[in-house]
Design an enzyme around this catalytic site. Structure first.
Site, PDB file in Angstrom:
ATOM      1  N   LYS A 204     -19.514 -20.994 -65.348  1.00 52.98           N
ATOM      2  CA  LYS A 204     -19.851 -19.612 -65.705  1.00 52.98           C
ATOM      3  C   LYS A 204     -21.229 -19.276 -65.169  1.00 52.98           C
ATOM      4  O   LYS A 204     -22.223 -19.918 -65.513  1.00 52.98           O
ATOM      5  CB  LYS A 204     -19.815 -19.431 -67.227  1.00 52.98           C
ATOM      6  N   ARG A 214     -20.614  -6.268 -71.996  1.00 53.05           N
ATOM      7  CA  ARG A 214     -21.680  -6.215 -73.008  1.00 53.05           C
ATOM      8  C   ARG A 214     -21.703  -4.868 -73.721  1.00 53.05           C
ATOM      9  O   ARG A 214     -22.090  -4.794 -74.880  1.00 53.05           O
ATOM     10  CB  ARG A 214     -23.032  -6.567 -72.368  1.00 53.05           C
ATOM     11  N   LYS A 230     -29.694 -14.650 -69.140  1.00 51.65           N
ATOM     12  CA  LYS A 230     -29.054 -15.861 -69.671  1.00 51.65           C
ATOM     13  C   LYS A 230     -29.161 -17.020 -68.688  1.00 51.65           C
ATOM     14  O   LYS A 230     -28.377 -17.967 -68.739  1.00 51.65           O
ATOM     15  CB  LYS A 230     -27.578 -15.569 -70.024  1.00 51.65           C
ATOM     16  N   LYS A 261     -15.978 -18.242 -63.484  1.00 48.54           N
ATOM     17  CA  LYS A 261     -16.280 -16.878 -63.911  1.00 48.54           C
ATOM     18  C   LYS A 261     -17.640 -16.448 -63.393  1.00 48.54           C
ATOM     19  O   LYS A 261     -18.592 -17.205 -63.596  1.00 48.54           O
ATOM     20  CB  LYS A 261     -16.268 -16.856 -65.441  1.00 48.54           C
ATOM     21  N   SER A 287     -15.663  -7.967 -66.133  1.00 50.78           N
ATOM     22  CA  SER A 287     -15.725  -6.521 -66.319  1.00 50.78           C
ATOM     23  C   SER A 287     -16.361  -5.800 -65.127  1.00 50.78           C
ATOM     24  O   SER A 287     -15.886  -4.743 -64.722  1.00 50.78           O
ATOM     25  CB  SER A 287     -16.494  -6.220 -67.602  1.00 50.78           C
TER      26      SER A 287
HETATM   27  C1  PBG Z   1     -20.251 -14.213 -73.622  1.00 49.72           C
HETATM   28  C2  PBG Z   1     -19.190 -13.677 -72.734  1.00 49.72           C
HETATM   29  C3  PBG Z   1     -19.444 -12.787 -71.698  1.00 49.72           C
HETATM   30  C4  PBG Z   1     -18.220 -12.491 -71.109  1.00 49.72           C
HETATM   31  C5  PBG Z   1     -17.233 -13.201 -71.797  1.00 49.72           C
HETATM   32  N1  PBG Z   1     -17.860 -13.947 -72.811  1.00 49.72           N
HETATM   33  C6  PBG Z   1     -20.673 -12.099 -71.267  1.00 49.72           C
HETATM   34  C7  PBG Z   1     -21.943 -12.789 -71.208  1.00 49.72           C
HETATM   35  O1  PBG Z   1     -22.023 -13.993 -70.943  1.00 49.72           O
HETATM   36  O2  PBG Z   1     -22.919 -12.109 -71.446  1.00 49.72           O
HETATM   37  C8  PBG Z   1     -18.098 -11.548 -69.953  1.00 49.72           C
HETATM   38  C9  PBG Z   1     -16.782 -11.101 -69.548  1.00 49.72           C
HETATM   39  C10 PBG Z   1     -16.782  -9.917 -68.679  1.00 49.72           C
HETATM   40  O3  PBG Z   1     -17.804  -9.461 -68.128  1.00 49.72           O
HETATM   41  O4  PBG Z   1     -15.688  -9.375 -68.499  1.00 49.72           O
HETATM   42  N2  PBG Z   1     -19.984 -15.262 -74.414  1.00 49.72           N
END
Ligand code: PBG
Length: 331
Positions: A204, A214, A230, A261, A287
């Site tokens: 990730k 978010r 992050k 991801k 997203s």
């Molecule tokens: C956080 C989480 C995120 C997504 C899924 N779980 C966002 C982040 O790490 O801030 C993002 C998924 C997306 O953007 O569609 N635990």
């Protein structure tokens, strides 16, 4: 009709591209709804679904509507859902303790869904970001600037156990803490949830493409920004070797499925992993990837259906078995 004099080209790949029938015969990759997992957002209350402007076509669903939507997805042949709670801002605290409230929103939603559609696969996120007032995925350390690894893992073990108890088929740690897959596996097994799977968000990345998500879960609102930093736990987009090492560690710790991801900009990582493990692979078309395609299509700059199909096909071709995608319903 006289043919043009042919050049001396004996190998002609276009023979296999000549008609749509021939192209279909030789197509190497397929996307079917069965491979797709739809992310769904849930909110408390009995109201109407709330639209999410940065994720056109998506809503935060109250539980009753969530069940109806899941029925629709199942009827369309979609493979499963990933569920994300958007809890009220006033339940968010620095330590995210609402995550461990067994009567909390996500647990009620999963229980209800499992009663209505027992066979339909549910993936449940393990991370604290929907619950923390700072929007981070874990507990902050003494400095207040960084996420504390081990204290967070202890919490995630409990969260994962509660999700399993509610009926999630897979828990999906998306937090990127070190060692969490092994400890979550232990926690599940010790509580008797030996059949609950772990889909690890193994690779990730700290991407710029999580913004609309978010918005959807309200972590942008609690943190006061979309671009929450992050990078202390999510992977560096520059690093290929480092994340492969990390992902293979998740396999050793007992993950059943590994995820990459975002998906589209990270297809090389997906291919690396495909060649390095026998586990099934998932990819999350996040997203921001969805938003990019939608926004360009809205301007008439790309064709929505074609861009959507091609984006999913490419992710499959790179090596994904499953694709988490906001296009699941419409594909
Ligand atoms: C956080 C989480 C995120 C997504 C899924 N779980 C966002 C982040 O790490 O801030 C993002 C998924 C997306 O953007 O569609 N635990």
């Amino acid at each position: 009709m006289k043919k043009d004099r042919a050049l001396n080209i004996s190998i002609r790949s276009r023979r296999l591209r000549r008609t749509s029938g021939i192209r279909r015969l030789f197509s190497e990759t397929e996307v079917s709804p069965a491979h797709l997992v739809a992310p769904l957002f849930v909110i408390d209350g009995q109201g109407k679904p709330e639209s999410i402007p940065s994720l056109p076509g998506h809503f935060r669903f109250p539980i009753t509507a969530l069940v109806r939507e899941t029925h629709r997805l199942a009827r369309r042949g979609v493979g499963g859902i990933a569920i994300f709670p958007c809890i009220s801002q006033r339940l968010r605290t620095p330590n995210g303790k609402e995550a461990l409230n067994p009567k909390g929103l996500v647990y009620r939603a999963i229980r209800t869904l499992k009663k209505e559609l027992p066979e339909f696969p549910i993936f449940a996120d393990v991370a604290l970001d929907p619950y923390t007032s700072h929007g981070h995925d874990g507990l902050l350390d003494q400095t207040g600037k960084d996420v504390a690894n081990d204290a967070t893992v202890r919490l995630l073990m409990k969260q994962a156990t509660l999700l399993a108890d509610a009926g999630a088929d897979f828990v999906a740690p998306s937090d990127m803490m070190d060692g969490r897959v092994g400890y979550i596996r232990k926690a599940l097994d010790q509580s008797g949830f030996t059949e609950t799977g772990i889909l690890s968000y193994a690779a990730k990345f700290a991407t710029s493409l999580y913004g609309p998500f978010r918005d959807a879960v309200g972590s942008a609102q609690s943190a006061g920004t979309h671009s929450l930093d992050k990078r202390g736990y999510q992977a560096d987009p520059a690093n290929r070797r480092a994340i492969l090492k990390d992902a293979l560690l998740d396999e050793k710790e007992g993950a059943d499925v590994l995820m990459v991801k975002p998906a589209g900009p990270y297809l090389d990582i997906l291919r690396d992993l495909r060649e390095s493990t026998l586990l099934p692979l998932a990819a999350y078309q996040v997203s921001g990837e969805y938003a990019q395609i939608h926004a360009a299509a809205q301007k008439g700059w790309v064709d929505l259906r074609k861009a959507r199909a091609e984006s999913l096909l490419s992710i499959r071709r790179a090596g994904a078995d499953l694709i988490f995608t906001y296009f699941a319903k419409d594909f």
